[in-house]
Design a protein around this motif. Structure first.
Motif, PDB file in Angstrom:
ATOM      1  N   VAL A 107       0.848  -1.191   0.000  1.00 53.81           N
ATOM      2  CA  VAL A 107       0.000   0.000   0.000  1.00 53.81           C
ATOM      3  C   VAL A 107       0.883   1.241   0.000  1.00 53.81           C
ATOM      4  CG1 VAL A 107      -1.641   1.358   1.340  1.00 53.81           C
ATOM      5  CG2 VAL A 107      -1.965  -1.100   1.121  1.00 53.81           C
ATOM      6  N   ALA A 108       1.906   1.238   0.859  1.00 54.12           N
ATOM      7  CA  ALA A 108       2.810   2.385   0.934  1.00 54.12           C
ATOM      8  C   ALA A 108       3.739   2.439  -0.269  1.00 54.12           C
ATOM      9  CB  ALA A 108       3.626   2.308   2.222  1.00 54.12           C
ATOM     10  N   ALA A 109       4.263   1.264  -0.661  1.00 54.16           N
ATOM     11  CA  ALA A 109       5.264   1.244  -1.725  1.00 54.16           C
ATOM     12  C   ALA A 109       4.701   1.662  -3.073  1.00 54.16           C
ATOM     13  CB  ALA A 109       5.873  -0.157  -1.839  1.00 54.16           C
ATOM     14  N   PHE A 110       3.420   1.344  -3.334  1.00 51.16           N
ATOM     15  CA  PHE A 110       2.865   1.601  -4.660  1.00 51.16           C
ATOM     16  C   PHE A 110       1.957   2.830  -4.715  1.00 51.16           C
ATOM     17  CE2 PHE A 110       4.659  -2.361  -5.517  1.00 51.16           C
ATOM     18  CZ  PHE A 110       4.859  -2.398  -6.882  1.00 51.16           C
ATOM     19  N   ARG A 111       1.891   3.569  -3.616  1.00 52.17           N
ATOM     20  CA  ARG A 111       1.056   4.770  -3.613  1.00 52.17           C
ATOM     21  C   ARG A 111       1.494   5.757  -4.695  1.00 52.17           C
ATOM     22  NH1 ARG A 111      -2.343   7.136   0.276  1.00 52.17           N
ATOM     23  NH2 ARG A 111      -2.659   9.358  -0.083  1.00 52.17           N
ATOM     24  N   ALA A 112       2.816   5.861  -4.890  1.00 58.32           N
ATOM     25  CA  ALA A 112       3.330   6.827  -5.873  1.00 58.32           C
ATOM     26  C   ALA A 112       2.888   6.508  -7.290  1.00 58.32           C
ATOM     27  CB  ALA A 112       4.852   6.885  -5.802  1.00 58.32           C
ATOM     28  N   THR A 113       2.702   5.215  -7.605  1.00 61.54           N
ATOM     29  CA  THR A 113       2.280   4.889  -8.974  1.00 61.54           C
ATOM     30  C   THR A 113       0.858   5.371  -9.232  1.00 61.54           C
ATOM     31  OG1 THR A 113       1.389   2.712  -8.404  1.00 61.54           O
ATOM     32  CG2 THR A 113       3.717   2.819  -8.956  1.00 61.54           C
ATOM     33  N   LEU A 114       0.102   5.602  -8.146  1.00 61.72           N
ATOM     34  CA  LEU A 114      -1.268   6.071  -8.303  1.00 61.72           C
ATOM     35  C   LEU A 114      -1.365   7.594  -8.260  1.00 61.72           C
ATOM     36  CD1 LEU A 114      -3.044   3.442  -6.044  1.00 61.72           C
ATOM     37  CD2 LEU A 114      -2.986   3.497  -8.528  1.00 61.72           C
ATOM     38  N   GLU A 115      -0.227   8.271  -8.029  1.00 63.06           N
ATOM     39  CA  GLU A 115      -0.260   9.733  -8.007  1.00 63.06           C
ATOM     40  C   GLU A 115      -0.676  10.297  -9.355  1.00 63.06           C
ATOM     41  OE1 GLU A 115       3.507  11.062  -6.633  1.00 63.06           O
ATOM     42  OE2 GLU A 115       3.167  10.423  -4.565  1.00 63.06           O
ATOM     43  N   GLU A 116      -0.430   9.515 -10.429  1.00 62.95           N
ATOM     44  CA  GLU A 116      -0.838   9.971 -11.754  1.00 62.95           C
ATOM     45  C   GLU A 116      -2.345  10.197 -11.802  1.00 62.95           C
ATOM     46  OE1 GLU A 116       1.253  10.774 -13.952  1.00 62.95           O
ATOM     47  OE2 GLU A 116       3.067   9.862 -13.130  1.00 62.95           O
ATOM     48  N   VAL A 117      -3.080   9.403 -11.025  1.00 67.07           N
ATOM     49  CA  VAL A 117      -4.536   9.522 -11.009  1.00 67.07           C
ATOM     50  C   VAL A 117      -4.957  10.879 -10.473  1.00 67.07           C
ATOM     51  CG1 VAL A 117      -6.659   8.564 -10.026  1.00 67.07           C
ATOM     52  CG2 VAL A 117      -4.837   7.034 -10.765  1.00 67.07           C
ATOM     53  N   THR A 118      -4.244  11.373  -9.460  1.00 72.87           N
ATOM     54  CA  THR A 118      -4.637  12.635  -8.821  1.00 72.87           C
ATOM     55  C   THR A 118      -4.407  13.837  -9.738  1.00 72.87           C
ATOM     56  OG1 THR A 118      -2.468  12.998  -7.779  1.00 72.87           O
ATOM     57  CG2 THR A 118      -4.057  11.654  -6.579  1.00 72.87           C
ATOM     58  N   ALA A 119      -3.614  13.660 -10.799  1.00 74.18           N
ATOM     59  CA  ALA A 119      -3.352  14.764 -11.732  1.00 74.18           C
ATOM     60  C   ALA A 119      -4.217  14.668 -12.985  1.00 74.18           C
ATOM     61  CB  ALA A 119      -1.868  14.772 -12.120  1.00 74.18           C
ATOM     62  N   ALA A 120      -5.135  13.695 -13.028  1.00 70.99           N
ATOM     63  CA  ALA A 120      -5.949  13.483 -14.232  1.00 70.99           C
ATOM     64  C   ALA A 120      -7.077  14.505 -14.338  1.00 70.99           C
ATOM     65  CB  ALA A 120      -6.535  12.077 -14.222  1.00 70.99           C
ATOM     66  N   ASP A 121      -7.541  14.728 -15.569  1.00 69.42           N
ATOM     67  CA  ASP A 121      -8.696  15.600 -15.806  1.00 69.42           C
ATOM     68  C   ASP A 121      -9.986  14.793 -15.772  1.00 69.42           C
ATOM     69  OD1 ASP A 121      -7.535  18.396 -16.760  1.00 69.42           O
ATOM     70  OD2 ASP A 121      -6.279  16.833 -17.611  1.00 69.42           O
ATOM     71  N   VAL A 122      -9.900  13.510 -16.177  1.00 68.96           N
ATOM     72  CA  VAL A 122     -11.037  12.594 -16.114  1.00 68.96           C
ATOM     73  C   VAL A 122     -10.503  11.231 -15.686  1.00 68.96           C
ATOM     74  CG1 VAL A 122     -12.797  11.342 -17.433  1.00 68.96           C
ATOM     75  CG2 VAL A 122     -12.435  13.763 -17.869  1.00 68.96           C
ATOM     76  N   ILE A 123     -11.244  10.542 -14.816  1.00 70.65           N
ATOM     77  CA  ILE A 123     -10.893   9.180 -14.415  1.00 70.65           C
ATOM     78  C   ILE A 123     -11.888   8.211 -15.041  1.00 70.65           C
ATOM     79  CG2 ILE A 123     -10.779   7.571 -12.470  1.00 70.65           C
ATOM     80  CD1 ILE A 123      -9.855   9.915 -10.737  1.00 70.65           C
ATOM     81  N   CYS A 124     -11.376   7.210 -15.748  1.00 71.38           N
ATOM     82  CA  CYS A 124     -12.210   6.134 -16.281  1.00 71.38           C
ATOM     83  C   CYS A 124     -12.096   4.935 -15.347  1.00 71.38           C
ATOM     84  CB  CYS A 124     -11.730   5.717 -17.674  1.00 71.38           C
ATOM     85  SG  CYS A 124     -12.340   6.752 -18.989  1.00 71.38           S
ATOM     86  N   HIS A 125     -13.172   4.635 -14.653  1.00 70.52           N
ATOM     87  CA  HIS A 125     -13.189   3.483 -13.757  1.00 70.52           C
ATOM     88  C   HIS A 125     -13.656   2.270 -14.559  1.00 70.52           C
ATOM     89  CE1 HIS A 125     -15.047   1.433  -9.948  1.00 70.52           C
ATOM     90  NE2 HIS A 125     -14.132   0.698 -10.529  1.00 70.52           N
ATOM     91  N   VAL A 126     -12.699   1.429 -14.956  1.00 66.62           N
ATOM     92  CA  VAL A 126     -12.995   0.260 -15.788  1.00 66.62           C
ATOM     93  C   VAL A 126     -13.441  -0.889 -14.879  1.00 66.62           C
ATOM     94  CG1 VAL A 126     -12.102  -1.330 -17.517  1.00 66.62           C
ATOM     95  CG2 VAL A 126     -11.249   1.025 -17.436  1.00 66.62           C
ATOM     96  N   ARG A 127     -14.619  -1.439 -15.160  1.00 62.17           N
ATOM     97  CA  ARG A 127     -15.177  -2.512 -14.333  1.00 62.17           C
ATOM     98  C   ARG A 127     -15.424  -3.766 -15.166  1.00 62.17           C
ATOM     99  NH1 ARG A 127     -20.359  -0.609 -11.233  1.00 62.17           N
ATOM    100  NH2 ARG A 127     -20.007  -2.673 -10.292  1.00 62.17           N
ATOM    101  N   ASP A 128     -15.121  -4.917 -14.594  1.00 57.79           N
ATOM    102  CA  ASP A 128     -15.399  -6.202 -15.230  1.00 57.79           C
ATOM    103  C   ASP A 128     -16.812  -6.606 -14.822  1.00 57.79           C
ATOM    104  OD1 ASP A 128     -15.664  -8.789 -16.048  1.00 57.79           O
ATOM    105  OD2 ASP A 128     -13.977  -9.593 -14.884  1.00 57.79           O
ATOM    106  N   MET A 129     -17.796  -6.335 -15.684  1.00 61.33           N
ATOM    107  CA  MET A 129     -19.192  -6.593 -15.337  1.00 61.33           C
ATOM    108  C   MET A 129     -19.559  -8.067 -15.439  1.00 61.33           C
ATOM    109  SD  MET A 129     -19.861  -3.651 -14.368  1.00 61.33           S
ATOM    110  CE  MET A 129     -21.585  -3.898 -13.914  1.00 61.33           C
ATOM    111  N   SER A 130     -18.637  -8.880 -15.946  1.00 63.06           N
ATOM    112  CA  SER A 130     -18.899 -10.318 -15.991  1.00 63.06           C
ATOM    113  C   SER A 130     -18.511 -10.996 -14.686  1.00 63.06           C
ATOM    114  CB  SER A 130     -18.115 -10.964 -17.141  1.00 63.06           C
ATOM    115  OG  SER A 130     -16.722 -10.945 -16.878  1.00 63.06           O
ATOM    116  N   ASN A 131     -17.829 -10.259 -13.807  1.00 59.23           N
ATOM    117  CA  ASN A 131     -17.387 -10.827 -12.531  1.00 59.23           C
ATOM    118  C   ASN A 131     -18.508 -10.749 -11.504  1.00 59.23           C
ATOM    119  OD1 ASN A 131     -16.071 -11.120  -9.877  1.00 59.23           O
ATOM    120  ND2 ASN A 131     -14.177 -11.028 -11.043  1.00 59.23           N
TER     121      ASN A 131
END
Length: 440
Positions: A275-299
């Motif tokens: 959780v701590a180690a990979f938080r930085a890889t998600l920082e890109e999300v906080t700088a986005a203009d739009v977030i696409c939340h991709v969901r597997d609807m077959s699950n």
């Protein structure tokens, strides 16, 4: 980087394994037992382990020394004998003592959920930052298991300065080396983060909006990314196929150019080290203009997976409070439409049609992708407003910028000024473009 020597020991890819999912009474889980078992199987398959058998094991009371009861441990041992399994995967966090004792009772290698995910991350991390984060998380995990390691191994261990031979002095020396290595890794990570921060600032100054793909692991983000960009990002039916942010330029209706970012997949009960180690890889999300939340609807666990993703976005402060509003527009992309039966597709189709924040697609077949692109274009241009500027006719750089990045609705002469002939512009710009223009 691979951690086969440190986590799996002599057990390699293709190892025959038994997957056990403990269902502990009174513990809250994000997914039901069957879904957790399927996810555990997916984690094992992602590292090339051959699953001989798998089952949920109810645990009424956690045993500090073994996790399971003595009778349950004996049943696991018998199952291993029957299936000739050389590895036991426990879908939960094992203490070093529990792991050591289980290995002694079962006479087999035992790996827990944390170790398994670390192994996957070690194989998949591609960027310098990803590799550093994985090694840091691995060392954090490994240092608490040094006693267990020296109990088993009389061989030289590679990768992190381990030297062969048991003994308290050696263990203390290794602990010191691990701490020193972790300190150096944290410094290297901080430098990488600063570099990425500078790159992000540069992108923010650039005229192109950013669309971030997020979602539960194996939801189809990378397949969708490849469909939209024509790239060849690793996109397999595996958990954690993507571990590093990948970016490509795409064109959208009404938007000359946008940056599409593919991110690491989310997962329930992610080990605390990661959780701590990979938080930085998600920082890109906080700088986005739009977030696409991709969901597997077959699950069958699609709703629980959505809740997990929203929880992570809340932790990142993209969403304010539980069930709160998002600071960045979020579009739900209901993926894997081609895997739904006719009745389910009709049912979900009615819901999607009545909600402007949902687009149904199949990244595999391309169905609905044009609708997704259209919707993204609308979302990125929705906040644009009309502005009036008066510039010197000689200010070619700023005039060219307006024509290149804004929608110039009107342009005319505006008389003479102290700096010579002037021109008046009426231009439609979104807030990001306006901010960029004002800094020119």
């Amino acid at each position: 980087m691979s951690f086969d020597d440190d986590l799996l020991g002599e057990v390699s890819r293709g190892a025959r394994a038994l997957v056990v999912c403990p269902d502990i009474r009174g513990m809250r889980y994000d997914l039901d037992a069957d879904s957790r078992l399927r996810e555990a199987e997916g984690l094992a398959l992602a590292i090339g382990i051959e699953i001989e058998d798998s089952f949920v094991l109810p645990v009424r009371e956690v045993k500090p020394n073994l996790l399971f009861g003595a009778g349950q441990v004996e049943n696991i041992r018998i199952a291993c004998e029957q299936h000739e399994a050389e590895l036991v995967v426990v879908d939960g966090a094992l203490s070093p003592i529990q792991q050591r004792n289980l290995e002694e009772k079962l006479s087999r290698k035992v790996i827990d959920r944390t170790g398994l995910i670390l192994e996957i991350f070690g194989e998949r991390a591609a960027t310098a930052e990803g590799r550093l984060q994985v090694e840091l998380a691995h060392l954090d995990y490994q240092q608490s298991r040094l006693v267990r390691s020296w109990t088993h191994l009389e061989r030289q261990r590679g990768g992190f300065g381990f030297l062969g031979g048991p003994g308290e002095t050696q263990i203390e020396a290794d602990r010191r080396m691990i701490r020193q290595r972790m300190g150096r890794l944290r410094k290297e990570l901080e430098q990488v983060r600063k570099t990425r921060g500078l790159h992000r600032e540069r992108r923010e100054r650039a005229p192109w909006p950013v669309v971030a793909l997020v979602g539960y692991t194996n939801a189809g983000k990378s397949t969708l990314f490849n469909r939209l960009t024509g790239a060849e990002v690793m996109a397999e039916d595996l958990l954690f196929a993507t571990l590093d942010p990948t970016m490509r330029a795409i064109g959208l209706p009404g938007v000359e150019k946008a940056i599409l970012s593919d991110t690491v997949g989310f997962i329930s009960d992610l080990p605390t080290q990661l959780v701590a180690a990979f938080r930085a890889t998600l920082e890109e999300v906080t700088a986005a203009d739009v977030i696409c939340h991709v969901r597997d609807m077959s699950n069958p666990s699609a709703d629980a997976q959505k809740a997990q993703v929203l929880r992570v976005l809340t932790d990142l402060e993209v969403i304010e409070g539980e069930g709160g509003t998002s600071s960045i527009p979020i579009l739900e992309v209901w993926n894997k439409w081609d895997l739904l039966d006719e009745e389910r597709a009709e049912e979900l189709g009615d819901v999607a049609a009545s909600n402007e924040d949902i687009v149904a697609v199949s990244a595999m077949t391309g169905e609905g992708v044009d609708d997704l692109l259209q919707k993204l274009g609308e979302m990125l241009t929705a906040r644009a407003s009309v502005h009036e500027f008066e510039l010197a006719a000689s200010d070619g750089r700023r005039i060219a910028w307006l024509h290149a990045h804004g929608e110039v609705l009107e342009e005319e002469e505006a008389g003479e000024g102290d700096d010579g002939p002037r021109r008046r512009f009426i231009v439609r710009l979104n807030p990001k473009e306006l901010g960029q223009f004002e800094t020119l």
